[in-house]
Structures are given as structure tokens and as C-alpha cells.
Design a protein around this motif. Sequence first.
Motif, PDB file in Angstrom:
ATOM      1  N   THR A  82      52.511  35.041  33.421  1.00  0.00           N
ATOM      2  CA  THR A  82      51.208  35.642  33.725  1.00  0.00           C
ATOM      3  C   THR A  82      50.352  34.747  34.610  1.00  0.00           C
ATOM      4  O   THR A  82      49.209  35.099  34.918  1.00  0.00           O
ATOM      5  CB  THR A  82      50.437  35.956  32.434  1.00  0.00           C
ATOM      6  OG1 THR A  82      50.199  34.738  31.720  1.00  0.00           O
ATOM      7  CG2 THR A  82      51.206  36.925  31.555  1.00  0.00           C
ATOM      8  N   ALA A 296      43.168  38.738  41.283  1.00  0.00           N
ATOM      9  CA  ALA A 296      43.494  39.545  40.110  1.00  0.00           C
ATOM     10  C   ALA A 296      43.239  41.022  40.381  1.00  0.00           C
ATOM     11  O   ALA A 296      44.077  41.882  40.067  1.00  0.00           O
ATOM     12  CB  ALA A 296      42.682  39.074  38.909  1.00  0.00           C
ATOM     13  N   ARG A 297      42.093  41.317  40.968  1.00  0.00           N
ATOM     14  CA  ARG A 297      41.741  42.714  41.226  1.00  0.00           C
ATOM     15  C   ARG A 297      42.635  43.337  42.293  1.00  0.00           C
ATOM     16  O   ARG A 297      43.003  44.507  42.197  1.00  0.00           O
ATOM     17  CB  ARG A 297      40.271  42.808  41.647  1.00  0.00           C
ATOM     18  CG  ARG A 297      39.286  42.551  40.508  1.00  0.00           C
ATOM     19  CD  ARG A 297      37.871  42.920  40.927  1.00  0.00           C
ATOM     20  NE  ARG A 297      37.405  42.071  42.009  1.00  0.00           N
ATOM     21  CZ  ARG A 297      36.644  40.988  41.832  1.00  0.00           C
ATOM     22  NH1 ARG A 297      36.314  40.610  40.595  1.00  0.00           N
ATOM     23  NH2 ARG A 297      36.241  40.269  42.867  1.00  0.00           N
ATOM     24  N   ASN A 301      46.591  41.731  38.592  1.00  0.00           N
ATOM     25  CA  ASN A 301      46.606  42.476  37.334  1.00  0.00           C
ATOM     26  C   ASN A 301      47.753  43.481  37.296  1.00  0.00           C
ATOM     27  O   ASN A 301      48.445  43.623  36.287  1.00  0.00           O
ATOM     28  CB  ASN A 301      45.278  43.213  37.141  1.00  0.00           C
ATOM     29  CG  ASN A 301      44.136  42.270  36.817  1.00  0.00           C
ATOM     30  OD1 ASN A 301      44.346  41.114  36.467  1.00  0.00           O
ATOM     31  ND2 ASN A 301      42.912  42.762  36.963  1.00  0.00           N
ATOM     32  N   GLU A 302      47.940  44.152  38.410  1.00  0.00           N
ATOM     33  CA  GLU A 302      49.012  45.149  38.471  1.00  0.00           C
ATOM     34  C   GLU A 302      50.387  44.494  38.359  1.00  0.00           C
ATOM     35  O   GLU A 302      51.277  44.996  37.658  1.00  0.00           O
ATOM     36  CB  GLU A 302      48.912  45.941  39.776  1.00  0.00           C
ATOM     37  CG  GLU A 302      49.969  47.024  39.911  1.00  0.00           C
ATOM     38  CD  GLU A 302      49.815  47.818  41.199  1.00  0.00           C
ATOM     39  OE1 GLU A 302      50.651  48.711  41.438  1.00  0.00           O
ATOM     40  OE2 GLU A 302      48.872  47.528  41.980  1.00  0.00           O
ATOM     41  N   VAL A 306      48.571  42.295  32.941  1.00  0.00           N
ATOM     42  CA  VAL A 306      47.511  41.790  32.063  1.00  0.00           C
ATOM     43  C   VAL A 306      46.225  41.644  32.863  1.00  0.00           C
ATOM     44  O   VAL A 306      46.239  41.631  34.099  1.00  0.00           O
ATOM     45  CB  VAL A 306      47.882  40.431  31.423  1.00  0.00           C
ATOM     46  CG1 VAL A 306      49.131  40.561  30.568  1.00  0.00           C
ATOM     47  CG2 VAL A 306      48.077  39.369  32.491  1.00  0.00           C
ATOM     48  N   ASP A 307      45.114  41.540  32.127  1.00  0.00           N
ATOM     49  CA  ASP A 307      43.821  41.317  32.771  1.00  0.00           C
ATOM     50  C   ASP A 307      43.655  39.822  33.019  1.00  0.00           C
ATOM     51  O   ASP A 307      43.340  39.059  32.099  1.00  0.00           O
ATOM     52  CB  ASP A 307      42.693  41.845  31.886  1.00  0.00           C
ATOM     53  CG  ASP A 307      41.317  41.625  32.515  1.00  0.00           C
ATOM     54  OD1 ASP A 307      41.268  41.248  33.705  1.00  0.00           O
ATOM     55  OD2 ASP A 307      40.308  41.819  31.807  1.00  0.00           O
ATOM     56  N   ALA A 309      41.451  38.198  34.526  1.00  0.00           N
ATOM     57  CA  ALA A 309      40.096  37.658  34.406  1.00  0.00           C
ATOM     58  C   ALA A 309      39.928  36.895  33.104  1.00  0.00           C
ATOM     59  O   ALA A 309      39.125  35.957  33.014  1.00  0.00           O
ATOM     60  CB  ALA A 309      39.068  38.780  34.501  1.00  0.00           C
ATOM     61  N   ALA A 310      40.700  37.267  32.084  1.00  0.00           N
ATOM     62  CA  ALA A 310      40.604  36.606  30.784  1.00  0.00           C
ATOM     63  C   ALA A 310      41.129  35.175  30.819  1.00  0.00           C
ATOM     64  O   ALA A 310      40.909  34.414  29.876  1.00  0.00           O
ATOM     65  CB  ALA A 310      41.371  37.408  29.741  1.00  0.00           C
TER      66      ALA A 310
END
Length: 326
Positions: A82, A296-297, A301-302, A306-307, A309-310
Motif C-alpha cells: 500500500t 492518492a486522489r 487509491n484506485e 485503500v484510502d 490519505a490515512a
Amino acid sequence: MKIAFVGKGGSGKTTLSSLFVRHLAAAGAPVLAVDADINQHLGSALGLGDEEAAALPAMGDELPLIKDHLRGSNPRITSAETMIKTTPPGEGSRLLRLWEDNPVYDACARPVELDGGTVRLMVTGPFTDADLGVACYHSKTGAVELFLNHLVDGRGEYVVVDMTAGSDSFASGMFTRFDITFLVAEPTRKGVSVYRQYKEYARDYGVALKVVGNKVQGPDDLDFLRSEAGDDLLVTVGHSDWVRAMEKGRPPRFEQLGEADRRALRTLQNAADAAYELRDWERYTQQMAHFHLKNARSWGNERTGVDLAAQIDPGFVLGEGVAARV
């Protein structure tokens, strides 16, 4: 401190970055050199033979190891899979120091003996035929960006990165990882066009940018660069018999480098030292978060599911004090 050399292809940035590495090593400073150019020539410029340069381990090939080591016990990063090139460090991440021994250096760095001392050299690895149509070069430089994000460098320590040519340096946030960027420009319209482009892109990010005029042959060349770069023009260099011999694979002892070139290298070092004194670790950390969210955006993320940003630790600020605790 972290120093980048950029410029259009053929400008001489690899030659000048190698001279700067030699200069720092001769002064007894700890130096890590990184070849992040799509054309991998820094090893050769530092005196390695073709076979030695080709045998250098590619950081891109060791990306799983790099990610696994850097994430450490950071609870915000659930697995190495990730992590993306912009993943910032947080509490529990393993931070790197320039002078230490660690698994990343064991796998990716090799000592290079220079007549003035020894430096560590790391390379992204070449862009091969197998990469055509299935990868971009920035997938390889992602290993360098992760490395720089987790590196805590101090005064008198030098990381010198030979970047990819032209505006390709802006395909990620790596251009903000440096205390100073030396843009090597020839006294031609094409030579200064990269400077104008870089200046425009870097304007909003507080990038310290200085122009190094190369292949300057007389007053007309100097006047041209002054008119185009203004106060950003830091120093100029011209013909060098030492460099000519180096390009033929027969460099003399570094101590025989001409005095004009030595003065130019001292000017670069003084500028880098001064730039490091202005580093704001909090801003430096915030820029990592900015580009991580952006990546990430747009794709991260895709791709990871997972997100991302976390992964950002809002209370974490990179710095020498943090490195001492890890």
C-alpha cells in the motif's frame, strides 16, 4: 543537505554533478550520489568502467525491500504493497541517515573510490527495452522519492542527485525534496528554455533554484545568460582540459583541476550550505503530505484499493530530533 542537478539533455549536468561529488569528497565531506536520470551516466562520470557501472544494483529492482524497511512499525501503513512513491513517514517509520549502515544501503548502494575519498553511489537503474510500452521512468524514480522522504540529513552531509533531463522532474513531488537545485544551462535559447520552464513550475513551492552556466566561451555568452537568468545565475564554467580528459576515460588527479573550476565548485558548496540553513522541516513535511494526497486522489487509491490519505500522520514532523528517537 539535498542537492539536485537538472538541465536539458546534453547540458553537462551529469559532468558537473560528478565534479561536485568529487569536490565534496576531496574536502572530506560524507557524500551520497544518486543517479536518477533516464540515461545512467553518473557512475561512468565518477570513474567506473562500463561493466562496473552496469553491475550497480537498481533501486527500482529493490523497491519491495525499500518499502518494507521504511514502513517499519508505522500503524498507518498496513503493508508494503500500500506504499506508493509519495508515502510520507510517520510515527514508527524507519528513518535513514546518510552515514549509517542499513538494509537499503546494503541492497542499493555501492562505494566508489575517488582520489579524494570514498562516496556512496545509488542508481535508479536504466530504462530497458522490457519497460517500453508497460512502464514510465517515473516508476523507477519512485524509489528515490521514497528514499528522500525518509532520509534525515544534517549539516555537512551531502546528497547529490543527478535528475532526469528537462521538465520530467515535475512528474512527482521529488523536485521539492531539495535544499537547492542547480539548473545547468548552456548559453543558447534551448538551454535557457528549460530554466524558464523550471522556474515557472517551481514558483509556488519555494524551490531554491540557481543557474550554473556551462560551456561559456566569452563575454557574449555571459551577457546572454545574465540577461535570461538575472540574479538566478550563480556561476559559469567554460572549457576544462581536466573534464576533457575525464570524458576520454583518463582523468588526472582531481587536485589538478583548474582553479577557475575549483572556485565554481566552492561557490556551489557555499550556496548549498546557505540553503540548508533555511530549511523548514515543518514545511518540508507538509509538502510531502500535499503531493501524497494529490497522487492518492489521481491514481494511488484506485491502484492500491485503500484510502492513502490515512497514511499521513498529522502530528509527525520530520527532523533530526525525530531521527534520534527512531
